[in-house]
Design an enzyme around this catalytic site. Structure first.
Site, short mmCIF file in Angstrom:
data_model
loop_
_atom_site.label_atom_id
_atom_site.label_comp_id
_atom_site.label_asym_id
_atom_site.label_seq_id
_atom_site.Cartn_x
_atom_site.Cartn_y
_atom_site.Cartn_z
N GLU A 144 9.95 29.83 59.66
CA GLU A 144 10.78 28.62 59.75
C GLU A 144 11.42 28.29 58.40
O GLU A 144 12.58 27.92 58.31
CB GLU A 144 9.93 27.43 60.20
CG GLU A 144 9.29 27.57 61.56
CD GLU A 144 7.92 28.25 61.53
OE1 GLU A 144 7.69 29.15 60.69
OE2 GLU A 144 7.08 27.88 62.36
N CYS A 189 3.52 25.31 61.17
CA CYS A 189 2.49 24.76 60.29
C CYS A 189 2.98 23.45 59.68
O CYS A 189 4.18 23.13 59.71
CB CYS A 189 2.13 25.77 59.21
SG CYS A 189 3.36 25.88 57.89
N CYS A 216 6.67 31.35 55.58
CA CYS A 216 6.76 31.29 57.04
C CYS A 216 8.18 31.54 57.52
O CYS A 216 9.15 31.31 56.79
CB CYS A 216 6.33 29.91 57.53
SG CYS A 216 4.60 29.53 57.30
N ASN A 257 8.50 35.66 59.03
CA ASN A 257 7.49 35.46 57.99
C ASN A 257 7.42 36.68 57.08
O ASN A 257 7.61 37.83 57.51
CB ASN A 257 6.12 35.11 58.59
CG ASN A 257 5.61 36.10 59.60
OD1 ASN A 257 6.36 36.73 60.32
ND2 ASN A 257 4.30 36.26 59.66
N ILE A 258 7.20 36.40 55.81
CA ILE A 258 7.16 37.44 54.78
C ILE A 258 5.90 37.23 53.96
O ILE A 258 5.80 36.23 53.22
CB ILE A 258 8.42 37.37 53.88
CG1 ILE A 258 9.70 37.48 54.72
CG2 ILE A 258 8.37 38.47 52.81
CD1 ILE A 258 10.96 37.07 53.99
N GLU A 259 4.94 38.13 54.14
CA GLU A 259 3.64 37.95 53.47
C GLU A 259 3.62 38.64 52.11
O GLU A 259 4.53 39.40 51.76
CB GLU A 259 2.53 38.47 54.39
CG GLU A 259 2.47 37.67 55.69
CD GLU A 259 1.33 38.05 56.60
OE1 GLU A 259 0.70 39.10 56.40
OE2 GLU A 259 1.07 37.27 57.54
N CYS A 270 5.85 23.72 57.06
CA CYS A 270 7.19 23.91 57.63
C CYS A 270 7.70 22.62 58.28
O CYS A 270 8.89 22.31 58.22
CB CYS A 270 7.20 25.07 58.62
SG CYS A 270 7.03 26.66 57.79
N1 THU Z 1 3.40 31.60 60.03
C1 THU Z 1 4.72 31.32 60.20
O1 THU Z 1 5.59 32.15 59.93
N2 THU Z 1 5.05 30.10 60.67
C2 THU Z 1 4.16 29.11 60.97
O2 THU Z 1 4.55 27.99 61.26
C3 THU Z 1 2.73 29.40 60.94
C4 THU Z 1 2.33 30.68 60.33
C5 THU Z 1 3.03 32.92 59.50
C6 THU Z 1 2.44 32.86 58.13
C7 THU Z 1 1.63 34.13 58.09
O3 THU Z 1 2.45 35.19 57.67
C8 THU Z 1 1.21 34.36 59.54
O4 THU Z 1 2.06 33.52 60.32
C9 THU Z 1 -0.24 34.03 59.82
O5 THU Z 1 -0.57 32.76 59.37
#
Ligand code: THU
Length: 133
Positions: A56, A91, A54, A43-45, A94
């Site tokens: 995935e 989520c 996300c 994941n890259i915010e 994804c």
């Molecule tokens: N996140 C994912 O990478 N995959 C998911 O299926 C659910 C959430 C990440 C997004 C965000 O950076 C962190 O988890 C918290 O929501």
């Protein structure tokens, strides 16, 4: 062919690359292609939260952008500060993104903090997914 345990290990390694300064929740994914190639993602915010991606979808978009569109399974792990405790389910966004390139037999693998492995078919994770094609 790679085992679910090996695929989960790749997801765990990929989680180390997560950029998650806002949620502190790190996720890693490893997507297995039909020919055995594995694409990983984290994941890259972003400070504009909605721009975040996300793990995935990072893995999926890496694969598709390299011409890989046939997949067997994906392994996903995640946890607060990168510590795996519970199964980390994908989520809805994804799930939908993956549905474009998977069939109902595609498998999801998860691992918790006690090394229990859970597996689900795509049909279990996203039944009746939206599809135009
Ligand atoms: N996140 C994912 O990478 N995959 C998911 O299926 C659910 C959430 C990440 C997004 C965000 O950076 C962190 O988890 C918290 O929501």
């Amino acid at each position: 062919m790679i085992t679910p345990e090996e695929l989960l290990k790749k997801a765990e390694d990929a989680m180390q690359g997560a950029y998650a300064p806002y949620s502190d929740f790190k996720v890693g994914a490893a997507l297995l292609c039909k020919d055995g190639t594995v694409f990983t993602g984290c994941n890259i915010e972003n400070s504009a939260f909605g721009v975040s991606n996300c793990a995935e979808r990072t893995a999926l978009f890496k694969a598709v952008s390299e011409g890989y569109m046939e997949f067997i399974s994906i392994a996903i792990v995640g946890g607060k500060k990168g510590k795996i405790e519970d199964f980390c389910f994908p989520c809805g966004t994804c799930r939908q993104a993956l549905s474009e390139f998977t069939d109902q037999t595609f498998k999801f693998y998860f691992k918790d903090g006690e090394d229990n492995i859970a597996s689900y078919t795509f049909e279990e994770i996203l039944p009746h997914s939206f599809d135009l094609l």
